[in-house]
Scaffold this motif. Structure first.
Motif, PDB file in Angstrom:
ATOM      1  N   LEU A  22      13.196  -6.739  -9.148  1.00 10.82           N
ATOM      2  CA  LEU A  22      13.200  -5.574  -8.271  1.00 10.82           C
ATOM      3  C   LEU A  22      12.427  -4.409  -8.879  1.00 10.82           C
ATOM      4  O   LEU A  22      11.783  -3.634  -8.151  1.00 10.82           O
ATOM      5  CB  LEU A  22      14.638  -5.150  -7.957  1.00 10.82           C
ATOM      6  N   ARG A  23      12.483  -4.284 -10.215  1.00 17.21           N
ATOM      7  CA  ARG A  23      11.722  -3.233 -10.884  1.00 17.21           C
ATOM      8  C   ARG A  23      10.221  -3.396 -10.596  1.00 17.21           C
ATOM      9  O   ARG A  23       9.497  -2.435 -10.357  1.00 17.21           O
ATOM     10  CB  ARG A  23      11.972  -3.286 -12.390  1.00 17.21           C
ATOM     11  N   TRP A  24       9.773  -4.643 -10.644  1.00 17.25           N
ATOM     12  CA  TRP A  24       8.369  -4.957 -10.358  1.00 17.25           C
ATOM     13  C   TRP A  24       8.063  -4.792  -8.876  1.00 17.25           C
ATOM     14  O   TRP A  24       7.050  -4.200  -8.497  1.00 17.25           O
ATOM     15  CB  TRP A  24       8.079  -6.393 -10.804  1.00 17.25           C
ATOM     16  N   PHE A  25       8.941  -5.300  -8.030  1.00 17.27           N
ATOM     17  CA  PHE A  25       8.700  -5.348  -6.586  1.00 17.27           C
ATOM     18  C   PHE A  25       8.515  -3.953  -5.993  1.00 17.27           C
ATOM     19  O   PHE A  25       7.738  -3.766  -5.052  1.00 17.27           O
ATOM     20  CB  PHE A  25       9.869  -6.062  -5.906  1.00 17.27           C
ATOM     21  N   GLN A  26       9.202  -2.946  -6.522  1.00 21.54           N
ATOM     22  CA  GLN A  26       9.167  -1.609  -5.939  1.00 21.54           C
ATOM     23  C   GLN A  26       7.901  -0.829  -6.247  1.00 21.54           C
ATOM     24  O   GLN A  26       7.646   0.207  -5.629  1.00 21.54           O
ATOM     25  CB  GLN A  26      10.370  -0.797  -6.428  1.00 21.54           C
ATOM     26  N   THR A  27       7.078  -1.286  -7.178  1.00 20.73           N
ATOM     27  CA  THR A  27       5.919  -0.514  -7.611  1.00 20.73           C
ATOM     28  C   THR A  27       4.835  -0.446  -6.545  1.00 20.73           C
ATOM     29  O   THR A  27       4.727  -1.321  -5.675  1.00 20.73           O
ATOM     30  CB  THR A  27       5.306  -1.113  -8.889  1.00 20.73           C
ATOM     31  N   LYS A  28       4.014   0.574  -6.640  1.00 18.48           N
ATOM     32  CA  LYS A  28       2.903   0.722  -5.707  1.00 18.48           C
ATOM     33  C   LYS A  28       1.991  -0.497  -5.751  1.00 18.48           C
ATOM     34  O   LYS A  28       1.595  -1.032  -4.701  1.00 18.48           O
ATOM     35  CB  LYS A  28       2.099   1.973  -6.032  1.00 18.48           C
ATOM     36  N   ASP A  29       1.618  -0.951  -6.948  1.00 12.81           N
ATOM     37  CA  ASP A  29       0.682  -2.064  -7.057  1.00 12.81           C
ATOM     38  C   ASP A  29       1.233  -3.319  -6.394  1.00 12.81           C
ATOM     39  O   ASP A  29       0.511  -4.036  -5.693  1.00 12.81           O
ATOM     40  CB  ASP A  29       0.361  -2.347  -8.528  1.00 12.81           C
ATOM     41  N   ALA A  30       2.513  -3.602  -6.624  1.00  9.83           N
ATOM     42  CA  ALA A  30       3.111  -4.780  -6.008  1.00  9.83           C
ATOM     43  C   ALA A  30       3.139  -4.641  -4.498  1.00  9.83           C
ATOM     44  O   ALA A  30       2.918  -5.615  -3.763  1.00  9.83           O
ATOM     45  CB  ALA A  30       4.521  -5.001  -6.549  1.00  9.83           C
ATOM     46  N   GLN A  31       3.380  -3.436  -4.011  1.00 13.69           N
ATOM     47  CA  GLN A  31       3.477  -3.231  -2.565  1.00 13.69           C
ATOM     48  C   GLN A  31       2.108  -3.218  -1.882  1.00 13.69           C
ATOM     49  O   GLN A  31       1.998  -3.621  -0.726  1.00 13.69           O
ATOM     50  CB  GLN A  31       4.251  -1.940  -2.283  1.00 13.69           C
ATOM     51  N   VAL A  32       1.078  -2.777  -2.576  1.00 13.53           N
ATOM     52  CA  VAL A  32      -0.270  -2.913  -2.020  1.00 13.53           C
ATOM     53  C   VAL A  32      -0.634  -4.392  -1.926  1.00 13.53           C
ATOM     54  O   VAL A  32      -1.202  -4.852  -0.930  1.00 13.53           O
ATOM     55  CB  VAL A  32      -1.298  -2.150  -2.883  1.00 13.53           C
ATOM     56  N   ALA A  33      -0.269  -5.153  -2.968  1.00 13.22           N
ATOM     57  CA  ALA A  33      -0.508  -6.600  -2.930  1.00 13.22           C
ATOM     58  C   ALA A  33       0.267  -7.240  -1.788  1.00 13.22           C
ATOM     59  O   ALA A  33      -0.253  -8.122  -1.081  1.00 13.22           O
ATOM     60  CB  ALA A  33      -0.102  -7.227  -4.259  1.00 13.22           C
ATOM     61  N   ALA A  34       1.509  -6.807  -1.569  1.00 13.13           N
ATOM     62  CA  ALA A  34       2.317  -7.340  -0.467  1.00 13.13           C
ATOM     63  C   ALA A  34       1.660  -7.031   0.879  1.00 13.13           C
ATOM     64  O   ALA A  34       1.665  -7.859   1.799  1.00 13.13           O
ATOM     65  CB  ALA A  34       3.721  -6.757  -0.518  1.00 13.13           C
ATOM     66  N   THR A  35       1.085  -5.843   1.007  1.00 13.22           N
ATOM     67  CA  THR A  35       0.397  -5.459   2.239  1.00 13.22           C
ATOM     68  C   THR A  35      -0.778  -6.396   2.515  1.00 13.22           C
ATOM     69  O   THR A  35      -0.963  -6.887   3.632  1.00 13.22           O
ATOM     70  CB  THR A  35      -0.118  -4.013   2.134  1.00 13.22           C
ATOM     71  N   LYS A  36      -1.572  -6.642   1.488  1.00 18.40           N
ATOM     72  CA  LYS A  36      -2.731  -7.518   1.643  1.00 18.40           C
ATOM     73  C   LYS A  36      -2.315  -8.951   1.949  1.00 18.40           C
ATOM     74  O   LYS A  36      -3.094  -9.726   2.517  1.00 18.40           O
ATOM     75  CB  LYS A  36      -3.592  -7.467   0.382  1.00 18.40           C
ATOM     76  N   ALA A  37      -1.079  -9.293   1.586  1.00 18.68           N
ATOM     77  CA  ALA A  37      -0.553 -10.620   1.903  1.00 18.68           C
ATOM     78  C   ALA A  37       0.038 -10.677   3.307  1.00 18.68           C
ATOM     79  O   ALA A  37       0.485 -11.736   3.751  1.00 18.68           O
ATOM     80  CB  ALA A  37       0.505 -11.023   0.879  1.00 18.68           C
ATOM     81  N   GLY A  38       0.058  -9.524   4.003  1.00 17.20           N
ATOM     82  CA  GLY A  38       0.565  -9.482   5.372  1.00 17.20           C
ATOM     83  C   GLY A  38       1.924  -8.841   5.526  1.00 17.20           C
ATOM     84  O   GLY A  38       2.522  -8.896   6.602  1.00 17.20           O
ATOM     85  N   GLY A  39       2.434  -8.222   4.450  1.00 18.39           N
ATOM     86  CA  GLY A  39       3.759  -7.620   4.502  1.00 18.39           C
ATOM     87  C   GLY A  39       3.744  -6.164   4.917  1.00 18.39           C
ATOM     88  O   GLY A  39       2.693  -5.564   5.147  1.00 18.39           O
ATOM     89  N   ILE A  40       4.941  -5.574   5.016  1.00 13.69           N
ATOM     90  CA  ILE A  40       5.124  -4.165   5.354  1.00 13.69           C
ATOM     91  C   ILE A  40       5.631  -3.467   4.092  1.00 13.69           C
ATOM     92  O   ILE A  40       6.744  -3.741   3.640  1.00 13.69           O
ATOM     93  CB  ILE A  40       6.155  -3.978   6.486  1.00 13.69           C
ATOM     94  N   PRO A  41       4.845  -2.582   3.473  1.00 17.11           N
ATOM     95  CA  PRO A  41       5.234  -2.023   2.175  1.00 17.11           C
ATOM     96  C   PRO A  41       6.425  -1.079   2.243  1.00 17.11           C
ATOM     97  O   PRO A  41       6.618  -0.370   3.230  1.00 17.11           O
ATOM     98  CB  PRO A  41       3.973  -1.292   1.710  1.00 17.11           C
ATOM     99  N   ILE A  42       7.197  -1.068   1.156  1.00 15.28           N
ATOM    100  CA  ILE A  42       8.379  -0.221   1.052  1.00 15.28           C
ATOM    101  C   ILE A  42       8.102   1.051   0.264  1.00 15.28           C
ATOM    102  O   ILE A  42       8.973   1.930   0.183  1.00 15.28           O
ATOM    103  CB  ILE A  42       9.544  -0.970   0.370  1.00 15.28           C
ATOM    104  N   ASN A  43       6.913   1.162  -0.332  1.00 13.81           N
ATOM    105  CA  ASN A  43       6.588   2.284  -1.202  1.00 13.81           C
ATOM    106  C   ASN A  43       5.575   3.191  -0.499  1.00 13.81           C
ATOM    107  O   ASN A  43       4.510   2.743  -0.084  1.00 13.81           O
ATOM    108  CB  ASN A  43       6.023   1.751  -2.525  1.00 13.81           C
TER     109      ASN A  43
END
Length: 450
Positions: free
Chosen positions: A343-364
């Motif tokens: 969760l510490r990793w998942f919440q970061t901006k970098d992880a969430q930008v990567a999630a966006t590019k994978a098709g997700g909706i970012p939480i940050n």
């Protein structure tokens, strides 16, 4: 990462695997994570699941830590979570909890506060707290930042206004901010059966018409309860604001909408917009990718996004239909700490930008300020960032499903014309008051609407 489920869900095809590998090879975050025990996440199969899977695979690649996903249908995921948290030893470390049942896990004491597992854990200040639903005060039984950090947002789903940008440009219109503007624009484009001004959901289901009605109810300044944060569950649904909202919803359906609104579910609503049959819909943001999918849509690159409208003096108020990740209390401590590391990793901006590019909706929120949000493909991000600041947590108690069932029936009957809005609101208020009294909540009701 391994994946499994009761129905034998297996790894994706070789083509999908190659796509995921390409995504990971092009997305390096440089995260120095601690080496921790393997963890298991129980999750539902949903439109956003694939983006979460890819994000988890990136975490594994970057950290060297192992994550197993147990993937299930919506109801199956809840069943597995309930069974696991009540066992002497839990099977799942991270519970992906829907907005409809996370309160059950909080009130039941089944999830452990992240800061109890690791007191030094810091929530990234840009993470959306989503109506403060990530916090819980067990003594006062309320969701407040004064309580403990109980979970991490996983997918911040709310409804958004989807509208035909090409038609707006031709007509010289701007995105509607108020309900009056939305109604005027819907009427302008209403030319049935070729084009409906707006298509709304009206079918009765587990959480169907009620969910799509919330942006109207709260956008008119109304609500179901007086003050949930203060544990005051007095019923306010049948006040003048609630009536104005329901009358508006019904009027749109009858005079600028689909003739069979009362029978439409989410799939039919989305189908109408991707086939070019409607100028507007208000539905969950998770549907964004379908708009530009040439295999599903004839309106590729024509749909724009905006926060749901509201009346003057009241902010936009989309209802939360989000997902949270909570750590099970009945798993070994090394697995709890390993889940905190994820969760510490998942919440970061970098992880969430990567999630966006994978098709997700970012939480940050920082991901929404990243250059990716300026790309045409992600034109929904900036409107969503604005709307998320005003998102409303509709329910803060574990018996919400009983209230939702009352709303589903009453709203459906009113939209279908079986009963008037006044009768629907008064009867729903009476039934909800009875439910809250049954569970000994502080409640009460208004004088009936005339």
């Amino acid at each position: 990462m391994s994946t499994r489920s009761k129905r034998g869900w297996t790894r994706r095809s070789a083509m999908t695997a190659m796509s995921a590998a390409a995504f990971m090879s092009s997305t390096r975050l440089g995260w120095a994570a601690a080496k921790v025990a393997p963890i298991t996440i129980v999750i539902n199969q949903s439109p956003w699941f694939d983006s979460f899977r890819k994000t988890v695979e990136l975490y594994e690649q970057e950290s060297g830590n192992k994550v197993e996903l147990d993937v299930n249908p919506f109801a199956g995921s809840l069943e597995k979570q309930r069974n696991s948290v009540r066992a002497s030893k839990g099977q799942y470390d991270l519970l992906i909890m829907n907005s409809g049942w996370f309160a059950e896990m909080y009130f039941g004491g089944f999830v452990e506060a992240i800061t109890d597992i690791e007191p030094g854990f810091k929530l990234d200040p840009d993470v959306y707290t989503l109506g403060d639903t990530i916090y819980f005060d067990p003594a006062k039984k309320t969701m407040t930042p004064a309580g403990k950090l109980m979970s991490m947002p996983i997918s911040p789903l709310i409804p958004m206004l989807y509208y035909r940008g090409d038609l707006y440009k031709e007509a010289g219109l701007k995105a509607p901010d108020t309900f009056a503007e939305l109604e005027a624009n819907a009427r302008k484009f209403h030319a049935p059966p070729k084009m409906y001004g707006i298509v709304q959901r009206g079918a009765r289901g587990p959480h169907t018409v009620a969910y799509d009605f919330y942006p109207y109810l709260y956008g008119f300044g109304g609500g179901i309860f007086k003050d949930q944060a203060a544990a005051d569950y007095s019923i306010t649904l049948n006040d003048e604001k609630g009536k104005a909202a329901l009358d508006y919803y019904i009027r749109l359906a009858r005079e600028a909408g689909h003739p069979k609104t009362a029978s439409l579910d989410q799939a039919e609503v989305i189908q109408n917009i991707v086939t070019g049959k409607t100028a507007h819909m208000i539905t969950v943001i998770a549907a964004w990718s379908q708009m530009d999918d040439p295999t599903k849509s004839v309106v590729v690159d024509k749909i724009e996004f905006a926060p749901p409208p509201h009346v003057p003096g009241v902010p936009t108020a989309p209802g939360l239909g989000h997902w949270l990740g909570g750590i099970s209390k009945n798993v070994p401590n090394d697995r709890k700490r390993a889940t905190v590391e994820f969760l510490r990793w998942f919440q970061t901006k970098d992880a969430q930008v990567a999630a966006t590019k994978a098709g997700g909706i970012p939480i940050n929120a920082a991901a929404y300020r990243d250059p990716v949000a300026d790309e045409r493909k992600y034109r929904w991000m900036k409107p969503l960032a604005e709307a998320l600041k005003h998102s409303v947590n509709i329910y803060q108690f574990p018996e919400a499903s009983e209230v939702i069932a009352v709303l589903e029936l009453g709203l459906n009957r009113a939209i279908a014309g079986e009963i008037t809005s006044t009768v629907a609101l008064n009867s729903m208020a009476d039934e909800i008051n009875g439910i809250m009294a049954k569970y000994n909540y502080k409640t009460g009701k208004l004088e009936p609407l005339k």
